[in-house]
Scaffold this active site. Sequence first.
Site, short mmCIF file in Angstrom:
data_model
loop_
_atom_site.label_atom_id
_atom_site.label_comp_id
_atom_site.label_asym_id
_atom_site.label_seq_id
_atom_site.Cartn_x
_atom_site.Cartn_y
_atom_site.Cartn_z
N ASP A 203 0.83 -1.21 0.00
CA ASP A 203 0.00 0.00 0.00
C ASP A 203 0.87 1.27 0.00
O ASP A 203 1.86 1.34 0.74
CB ASP A 203 -0.89 -0.02 1.26
CG ASP A 203 -1.81 1.17 1.33
OD1 ASP A 203 -2.74 1.24 0.51
OD2 ASP A 203 -1.61 2.04 2.20
N GLU A 244 13.44 -14.74 0.75
CA GLU A 244 13.80 -15.83 1.66
C GLU A 244 12.84 -17.00 1.44
O GLU A 244 13.08 -18.12 1.89
CB GLU A 244 13.69 -15.36 3.13
CG GLU A 244 14.75 -14.35 3.55
CD GLU A 244 14.40 -13.66 4.88
OE1 GLU A 244 13.48 -14.12 5.60
OE2 GLU A 244 15.06 -12.63 5.17
C1 NOJ Z 1 -4.24 3.31 -0.83
C2 NOJ Z 1 -5.42 2.44 -0.56
O1 NOJ Z 1 -5.76 1.77 -1.74
C3 NOJ Z 1 -6.51 3.36 -0.06
O2 NOJ Z 1 -7.76 2.70 0.00
C4 NOJ Z 1 -6.08 3.88 1.29
O3 NOJ Z 1 -7.03 4.82 1.74
C5 NOJ Z 1 -4.71 4.56 1.22
N1 NOJ Z 1 -3.76 3.83 0.43
C6 NOJ Z 1 -4.12 4.73 2.58
O4 NOJ Z 1 -3.71 3.49 3.10
#
Ligand code: NOJ
Length: 521
Positions: A203, A244
Amino acid sequence: MATAPWWQCAAIYQVYPRSFADGDGDGVGDLAGLTAHLDHLVSLHAGAVWLSPIFMSPMADFGYDVSDYCDVDPIFGALADLDALIAAAHERGLRVILDWVPNHSSDRHPWFLASRSSRTDPRRDWYVWRDSAPGGGPPNDWPSTFAAAGPAWTWDETTGQWYLHSFLAEQPDLNWDNPEVRAAMHDVLRFWLDRGVDGFRLDAIAKIAKDPELRDNAGAARRHDEDWDTIHEHLRGIRRVVDEYEDRMIVGEVALSDLHRIVSYVKSGDQLHLAHNFVFCDLPWDADGFRISIDDFEALSERAAWPAWFLENHDHSRVATRFDDDGLGPARARAVLLLLYALRGTPFVYQGEELGLPDARIPADRVVDVDGRDPERAPIPWRPPSAAGPAAGFSDGEPWLPVVDDAEALCVESQAADERSALALTRRLAALRAQTPALQTGEQRTVDAGADVLAWLREGDGDRLVAAMNFAVTATPLALAPELRRAPATLLVSTDPDRTGGALDLATVTLAPGEALLVRL
Ligand code: NOJ
């Protein structure tokens, strides 16, 4: 011949667990619901499922605010349910990708509670704390990604400093320049890899590397709050952990608008395996724009980087709505499915995309997201409301968001019974890709096909395929170069249910508005 790795051949299906299927009737989707519906993914020949976060969370950002990285939130089930899901998926040949949220935790995570407790706490430096700017106010001009959240800084009374949050104030940024943070987050990866997960979606990955001097963005040639040079070292460290273990994969949410920068996260072979390409996702509906973007990725990657294609996820308005100015949204949603399955690269299909779902209408009193993303997060309609009630088979309770209008026709059960449906089309496209090496790993070249038509050739294993997609609002002749136009061709699939199959004379084909087709030469 070396066989390509699974993450190049597979189509990857994204599940937003809150909205996929509710197993316990509380109105929120969960792991038991997903496990009970895995055969839907099998029917789409998915090679892997990516789950948006299912970790312990206060849900300020619906799971992207994690308060325990190594446990499952009770709203989704328990760790044992995740183990059961992984086992059931693996039995079906489906790999499982979890969504790792490295840039920030929840403000309720014990690490942050410790960090904010005192300036001298050993975890103080695990997050980013600063004094006010010399004239008062936040330390610099960095904004939160969410416009509604304002600045990326929140004042903390207890210790009299500001903390950084690239998203909500409930999502404080971890300090990746601190080696203890890196080690702790690497251990999180190992925890899940040991449990048998096949990889991670990373993310907001560009955000983990920031200018350590925290200089202002304004007036600078580049942003200082993301994609700092340290990103490559951080990615290599993450990749070493994943390596790993055998045969695992990491795909990054590389939310940058410069394709060079995106490719730099994948090209060296020791960082990400795949990058979600936001330049492509953010394109307007234009054949030239799509062609240039596809060619640019190929050119910049010098073939060392493998493309990944997506146009929908839980943060973006759905294609059927996004490109519907002239009423062609539903046709375009079908054409995009062909695009995703027929391009060279790994397709990422977001739950409901296979149904051609539009965004749902969310009445003002049902809005729950700070950033306007409820419409694309509406629950999946499984069964006709006339038979299954207003939640359309998603839940026995009141769904956390309303289902789409016309769930009666758009639901899985209705579409499965209709061979002209988007679902039937997706199943055909997915099967074709799964059976056709040229579509998975064949060479690719975009070819001229006249104005408003995107066309490309796929070649491999003695097979030659041409795909073409009409971006115009009118019927458009397919103007291929003579060498392709004269070749005898067989229609493999068209997104227009009225087109009949069999032999096709490419010299005289006219594409319907919004139509895409795939032929074998
Ligand atoms: C990207 C994610 O896809 C989104 O849904 C989220 O709000 C933000 N990153 C923060 O984690």
